[in-house]
Scaffold this active site. Structure first.
Site, short mmCIF file in Angstrom:
data_model
loop_
_atom_site.label_atom_id
_atom_site.label_comp_id
_atom_site.label_asym_id
_atom_site.label_seq_id
_atom_site.Cartn_x
_atom_site.Cartn_y
_atom_site.Cartn_z
N SER A 154 0.81 -1.18 0.01
CA SER A 154 0.06 0.14 0.01
C SER A 154 0.82 1.28 -0.10
O SER A 154 1.68 1.47 -1.06
CB SER A 154 -1.01 -0.03 1.15
OG SER A 154 -1.98 0.91 1.07
N ASP A 307 -3.27 6.47 -3.27
CA ASP A 307 -2.02 6.01 -2.71
C ASP A 307 -1.56 5.01 -3.71
O ASP A 307 -2.00 4.64 -4.77
CB ASP A 307 -2.21 5.49 -1.36
CG ASP A 307 -2.92 4.29 -1.32
OD1 ASP A 307 -3.78 3.98 -2.23
OD2 ASP A 307 -2.84 3.63 -0.32
N ASP A 309 -1.27 1.61 -4.31
CA ASP A 309 -2.56 0.51 -4.59
C ASP A 309 -3.58 0.98 -4.70
O ASP A 309 -4.46 0.28 -4.93
CB ASP A 309 -2.25 -0.50 -3.54
CG ASP A 309 -2.94 -0.33 -2.30
OD1 ASP A 309 -2.76 0.79 -1.78
OD2 ASP A 309 -3.32 -1.30 -1.40
N ASP A 311 -6.10 2.08 -2.92
CA ASP A 311 -7.15 1.70 -1.96
C ASP A 311 -7.49 3.16 -1.16
O ASP A 311 -8.54 3.09 -0.37
CB ASP A 311 -7.12 0.36 -1.35
CG ASP A 311 -5.78 0.56 -0.31
OD1 ASP A 311 -4.92 1.77 -0.17
OD2 ASP A 311 -5.53 -0.15 0.72
#
Length: 554
Positions: A154, A307, A309, A311
Site C-alpha cells: 500500500s 496512494d 495501490d 485503496d
C-alpha cells in the site's frame, strides 16, 4: 561468536530461488564467517524472528531472511494458506484470485503464489497485470472465489512489500479476522518447520483472469456517481503517487462522463522506486507538493490523489491561507462529506467508521434515522457492519460501494467525490462550501493526531502499559471522565489494544499502536460552537496529549 545463526542463514540460503537475495545473504554469511560483527548482528536481525502473519497478512522490508519479505517467506505463506484453504474448503476445489501492484517483486511474489496454489490442487486465478487492490477485492466476489491474495504494501516506504489476504464465501471478499489469521499462521509455521521450499509442489497450470473481470469493476464503479451536468468543464488534477490507479480510473472516467484531469506526469506511471517522494503516502509531508504545482499551473478546482495501490484517496482544495495555496482535506473531512452523501441517497442501512474516526458520522446517521456502527480499526471490521451503506476511516479509507467491494476503495471514492464536486458546481458552489454547510448543519467537528514513531516496536508496548498503569486524570486543563480499555473485551466481542478517554468537555482521545507502521498514535476529536472554538479546543487537547505521552515515555 554464535555459529548457530550462520547455520540458520545457510539453511535459508539453500532454499532461496532468488538470485538477488541469495547474493545478499551469501555476502552476509561470508562476512560473518570472517568475524565481521556488523554482519553477524545483521543476520540476527534477519533471522531471530520472522514476519508475523496477522489480519493484515504480511508486511515488511524486502530482503533475505525470515524477518524480511522475499520469495522464501512468500512461498511458505502461499503453501500455508493453500493448506488452510484445502482444510476449510466448502467446494470440491477451493479457488483463489491473486493480484499485485507495481512495487518491487510484487509480480514475482504473485506468480510464485499462483504456482504454489495450483501445485496444491487449488484453482488459481492470476489477475492479468498490475492492478489496484480494490480490483482484487472485487474479483474475489465477482468470481465467487474462496479467497484472494493481494501483493502490496500500500502506502508503506519504498523498500517494503506485503501479502494481503481475503476470504470469500460468507465473508464476501473481506479481509480476514480472527481466528482465521491464527489458523493460517499455524499452517504457514508448519510449512516453514517441516519442508524445504524446493519440495513444495508447484504447477504452471494456473489461469490468467479474463479482461471481463476488470470490465465489470469499471462498469460497477462508474455507476457510483455518473457525471451530472455540472461536470462539464471541471478542472482538476490527479496523481497516482507512482502507483497503479491511473489506468483503471481513466477507464471509469470515460464511462461515467467526467472530464479528463491534468495529471502529475512525474508520478502517473507505476514505479516501485517512488523517485519523487520519500514516503508514498498522501498524508506524509511533501508527498502532495508536485500535485500542488500541477494544480497551480492548471488553475484546478481541486486535486485527487490515490496512494500506490489505489485503496486510499486524498483530496485537496485551494486555500489562500497556506504557503502552497492548497490544503489537503483530512480523512475525517472527506469521510463526513461522503457519509452525508450516502445518508441523503439511501432510505435505510448503516453508516460505519472506525472508532478512531470522527464522531460526526454518528451525528449524520442520527439526523437521517440510519443505523451507526463504530468498529475496531480497519476495513476488516468496517466492511462487516450490518446493512452497510457507507464506511470510512480517518486514514483516507472509504467504502462507498459495499455492494461491489468489501474493502476500502480509493477509485470508487474518487468517483463519489467527483460527483459531489460536480453537483456543487451546478449550484455555483465548491467542495469548501460543502464543508461549511456540513458544519452549519451538524456541528463544528475538528480532529487531530499525535504520533510517536519508534525504532524499537517494543517501546510501543511499554508506552501502552504505562498509560494503563497510571490512568490519566487530566489532559491539559480538562478532566478525564471515563477511560475505556478495549483490550479485555467481553466474550464474543473483538478486542484491541486501544484506550479511549472521554473528557469532561465532550472531547475524546483514543490511543493505539499503528497496525502497519512502528508508531503509537493518539486520535483527537472535539466539537465546538464555531470553527474558531473547535480549533481552540483542539489546540488545547493536542498540547495536553503531547504532555501525557511525553510523561509516559519518561
Amino acid at each position: 561468536m554464535n555459529a548457530a545463526i550462520v547455520d540458520v542463514a545457510r539453511s535459508w540460503l539453500a532454499q532461496d530461488p532468488d538470485p538477488e537475495t541469495r547474493a545478499e545473504l551469501s555476502d552476509l554469511i561470508a562476512r560473518a564467517d570472517a568475524g565481521d560483527a556488523a554482519a553477524h548482528a545483521d543476520l540476527h536481525g534477519r533471522f531471530d524472528t520472522r514476519l508475523a502473519f496477522g489480519t493484515a497478512g504480511l508486511r515488511g522490508a524486502l530482503g533475505a531472511g525470515s524477518n524480511r519479505m522475499n520469495r522464501v517467506l512468500v512461498g511458505q505463506a502461499a503453501a500455508g494458506f493453500a493448506a488452510y484453504l484445502r482444510e476449510n474448503a466448502t467446494d470440491a476445489t477451493a479457488s483463489v484470485v491473486i493480484g499485485y501492484d507495481g512495487r518491487r517483486n510484487s509480480d514475482v511474489f504473485a506468480r510464485d503464489s499462483a504456482e504454489i496454489f495450483a501445485g496444491a490442487g487449488l484453482r488459481a486465478i492470476l489477475l492479468p497485470r498490475l492492478l489496484p487492490t480494490p480490483v482484487l477485492a472485487f474479483a474475489v466476489r465477482h468470481l465467487g472465489a474462496s479467497a484472494g491474495v493481494m501483493v502490496t504494501a500500500s502506502h508503506n516506504p519504498p523498500d517494503d512489500n506485503g501479502y494481503k489476504v481475503y476470504l470469500g464465501g460468507p465473508d464476501e471478499g473481506s479481509q480476514i479476522v480472527a481466528p482465521a489469521d491464527r489458523d493460517i499462521a499455524a499452517h504457514i509455521a508448519a510449512v516453514a518447520d517441516r519442508a524445504d521450499l524446493g519440495s513444495v509442489p508447484r504447477s504452471e497450470d494456473y489461469e490468467i483472469a479474463d479482461e471481463s473481470v476488470i470490465d465489470a469493476y469499471v462498469a460497477a464503479t462508474a455507476m457510483v456517481a455518473p457525471a451530472p451536468a455540472g461536470a462539464a468543464g471541471m478542472r482538476w488534477v490527479y496523481t497516482a503517487m507512482h502507483g497503479v490507479g491511473h489506468e483503471t480510473l481513466s477507464r471509469i472516467l470515460s464511462v461515467s462522463g467526467y472530464p479528463t484531469p491534468a495529471v502529475v506526469e512525474a508520478q502517473i506511471e507505476p514505479d516501485g522506486r517512488f523517485p519523487t517522494v520519500a514516503f508514498p503516502n498522501p498524508e506524509e509531508p511533501g508527498a502532495m507538493d508536485l500535485s500542488y504545482e500541477a494544480a497551480r499551473a492548471a488553475g484546478a478546482e481541486f486535486i485527487l490523489a490515490n496512494d500506490p495501490d489505489a485503496d486510499r484517496l486524498a483530496v485537496a482544495i485551494p486555500d489562500a491561507g497556506t504557503p502552497e495555496g492548497w490544503r489537503r482535506l483530512t480523512g475525517n473531512e472527506v469521510g463526513l462529506l461522503l457519509g452525508w452523501r450516502a445518508a441523503r441517497t439511501t432510505g435505510a442501512g448503516t453508516l460505519a467508521c472506525s472508532l478512531v474516526s470522527s464522531p460526526g458520522l454518528q451525528t449524520v446517521a442520527e439526523h437521517y434515522g440510519l443505523g451507526f456502527e463504530a468498529t475496531l480499526t480497519g476495513f476488516k471490521w468496517i466492511s462487516r457492519a450490518p446493512n452497510l451503506v457507507f464506511g470510512f476511516e480517518e486514514a483516507l479509507g472509504y467504502l462507498v460501494n459495499p455492494g461491489t467491494v468489501r474493502d476500502k476503495d480509493g477509485i470508487s471514492a474518487a468517483i463519489a467525490v467527483l460527483g459531489l464536486a460536480a453537483e456543487a458546481r451546478e449550484e455555483g458552489r465548491t467542495l469548501a462550501d460543502l464543508l461549511d454547510q456540513f458544519s452549519e448543519t451538524f456541528g463544528y467537528f475538528a480532529s487531530g493526531q499525535v504520533s510517536i514513531r519508534v525504532d524499537d516496536v517494543s517501546v510501543i508496548g511499554r508506552l501502552m502499559a504505562a498509560l494503563r498503569a497510571a490512568p490519566a486524570a487530566m489532559i491539559g486543563e480538562v478532566a478525564v471522565e471515563r477511560i475505556d480499555d478495549l483490550l479485555p473485551a467481553a466474550p464474543g466481542e473483538p478486542s484491541g489494544d486501544v484506550l479511549r478517554l472521554w473528557l469532561a468537555d465532550g472531547s475524546r482521545v483514543i490511543v493505539r499502536p499503528s497496525g502497519t507502521e512502528p508508531k503509537l498514535k493518539a486520535y483527537l476529536d472535539v466539537r465546538g460552537e464555531s470553527a474558531a472554538d473547535a480549533a481552540g479546543r483542539l489546540a488545547g487537547l493536542d498540547a495536553g496529549v503531547r504532555a501525557l505521552l511525553g510523561a509516559a515515555q519518561g
